[in-house]
Design an enzyme around this catalytic site. Structure first.
Site, PDB file in Angstrom:
ATOM      1  N   LYS A  41     -36.074  29.640 -22.235  1.00 33.50           N
ATOM      2  CA  LYS A  41     -36.262  28.839 -23.451  1.00 33.50           C
ATOM      3  C   LYS A  41     -37.637  28.194 -23.360  1.00 33.50           C
ATOM      4  O   LYS A  41     -38.175  28.007 -22.256  1.00 33.50           O
ATOM      5  CB  LYS A  41     -35.193  27.736 -23.520  1.00 33.50           C
ATOM      6  CG  LYS A  41     -34.979  27.186 -24.916  1.00 33.50           C
ATOM      7  CD  LYS A  41     -33.994  28.010 -25.719  1.00 33.50           C
ATOM      8  CE  LYS A  41     -33.879  27.515 -27.134  1.00 33.50           C
ATOM      9  NZ  LYS A  41     -32.921  28.302 -27.908  1.00 33.50           N
TER      10      LYS A  41
ATOM     11  N   GLY B  57     -18.408  24.988 -43.334  1.00 34.29           N
ATOM     12  CA  GLY B  57     -19.810  25.387 -43.450  1.00 34.29           C
ATOM     13  C   GLY B  57     -19.948  26.720 -44.147  1.00 34.29           C
ATOM     14  O   GLY B  57     -19.498  27.752 -43.631  1.00 34.29           O
TER      15      GLY B  57
ATOM     16  N   GLY C  15     -22.801  28.327 -44.917  1.00 35.46           N
ATOM     17  CA  GLY C  15     -24.192  28.758 -44.787  1.00 35.46           C
ATOM     18  C   GLY C  15     -24.247  30.257 -44.578  1.00 35.46           C
ATOM     19  O   GLY C  15     -23.346  30.994 -44.996  1.00 35.46           O
TER      20      GLY C  15
ATOM     21  N   VAL D 207     -23.817  32.159 -41.949  1.00 39.37           N
ATOM     22  CA  VAL D 207     -22.724  32.775 -41.176  1.00 39.37           C
ATOM     23  C   VAL D 207     -21.370  32.508 -41.835  1.00 39.37           C
ATOM     24  O   VAL D 207     -20.558  33.423 -42.025  1.00 39.37           O
ATOM     25  CB  VAL D 207     -22.712  32.252 -39.721  1.00 39.37           C
ATOM     26  CG1 VAL D 207     -21.580  32.889 -38.943  1.00 39.37           C
ATOM     27  CG2 VAL D 207     -24.030  32.524 -39.023  1.00 39.37           C
TER      28      VAL D 207
END
Ligand code: NAD
Length: 352
Positions: A79, A176, A178, A180
């Site tokens: 990362k 949610g 969104g 996905v």
């Protein structure tokens, strides 16, 4: 002090980069490359302190190791963070300098998009290094693959809890709507599930309900809603001391990252008799798509590969049941065994 933090979680390498001209300040953390080059996004944030940035990059890179290993991918965990206010520091020159930093890693770290970095920034990074995915000419929008993987994960949970993987007639609450959540809700409806949707964006909820005939529920009532499966696909931290005692479901299985406020909440769910599918196992479709982008392959291949989540997750669920532990413990054990069983040869570059 830095060696203490790095050593504690077993990181291989943490590199600090600066660029005088652009003011770039970046940290790249490579947690583990046993299974392959480390891969993980670049997060651009105005951290309160340098220690906070280091802590974040160490935590996130380690999580990527487990996510890749638990998804059977030939990748390790890495990362990067770029420190600063995105509105002030974002520029092409900064991302070019960052691209040179990534290139210095010699392929031990492959970067991608994350908070405040998108395909546009990765296009600039790609001018300086080949070790980047998520560019605008790569496989775009992994959300459909992520949703399909979550759908397959729900099938695995249903198989264990109800003795049948078919979701027809199952009552599923999707939190949610969104990228996905919407795609997941559509796939569930097509498969005959009874879907209730919720979002803080009430207009999006109404529009979806009108188009698909789904039930709707207010965002604040979502946890108490009686259902078979609760599928969190919004934000992290929503399974906590307040919400877990109110849940009225048999299964929690959704895409949202870091959905447990704390690790101990996996035990709290188990104590309540609720099967929790670990977020990083069930939402791995996104990473599968990124891996396809890197190693070469199509969106369709990634979509098909995400179906493996069903078999893999069911194995972890069964192991957890046999060992009287959480599925999160079983997933971690699976990832650690994969790493321990590897021959230690990275396909791209030698380990230090
Ligand atoms: P998104 O931003 O497109 O959608 C999130 C939705 O959640 C939005 O519609 C937002 O209005 C809604 N929302 C926010 N807070 C809410 C609340 N309190 N209650 C109800 N709804 C709320 O994000 P996405 O790409 O669909 O990702 C959803 C989750 O899945 C995130 O946690 C993300 O990290 C995780 N995830 C996504 C992918 C991917 O491929 N996109 C891959 C792995 C994990």
């Amino acid at each position: 002090m830095v060696f203490d933090s790095i050593g504690e979680a077993g990181h291989e390498q943490v590199s600090y980069f600066t660029d005088r001209e652009t003011g770039l300040q970046a940290i790249i953390a490579v947690h583990d490359t046993t299974l392959g080059p480390s891969l993980g996004g670049t997060r651009l944030l105005d951290y309160e302190t340098e220690d906070a940035a280091l802590e974040d990059v160490l935590r996130l890179s380690k999580a990527m190791t487990y996510k890749a290993a638990a998804a059977d991918l030939p990748l390790g965990g890495g990362k990067a963070v770029i420190l600063g206010d995105p509105d002030e520091i974002k520029s092409e020159a900064l991302f070019e300098a960052y691209g040179r930093a990534v290139d210095c890693m010699g392929g031990r770290y492959i970067t991608s998009v994350d908070i405040n970095s998108s395909a546009a920034e990765m296009d600039v990074v790609a001018r300086e290094t080949d070790h980047v995915v998520g560019t605008s000419d790569g496989l775009q929008n992994p959300s459909g693959v992520t949703a399909h993987g979550v759908f397959c994960g729900i099938r695995a949970c249903a198989e264990h809890v109800y003795g049948r993987s078919d979701v027809e007639g199952l009552e599923v609450v999707v939190q949610g709507l969104g990228k996905v959540g919407r795609s997941l809700a559509e796939e569930l409806l097509e498969a005959g599930a009874a879907v209730t949707v919720s979002d803080v964006d009430q207009e999006a909820v109404e529009a979806f309900a009108a188009e698909h005939g789904a039930e709707t529920i207010e965002p604040e009532s979502v946890y108490e809603q009686s259902c078979d499966v609760f599928a969190p696909c919004a934000i992290g931290g929503i399974l906590n001391d307040e919400t877990i005692p109110t849940l009225e479901c048999d299964i929690v299985a959704g895409a949202a990252n870091n959905v447990l406020a704390e690790r101990r909440h996996a035990d709290a769910l188990r104590e309540r008799g609720i099967l929790y599918a670990p977020d990083y196992v069930i939402n791995a479709g996104g990473l599968v798509t990124v891996a396809k982008d890197h190693f070469g392959g199509t969106y369709e291949e990634a979509y098909a590969e995400a179906e493996e989540i069903e078999r893999r997750l069911l194995g972890m669920i069964e192991r957890a049941a046999a060992e009287e532990t959480t599925v999160l413990d079983a997933a971690e054990a699976y990832a650690e065994e994969r790493i321990a069983g590897a021959d230690g040869e990275s396909p791209t570059t030698p380990r230090p």
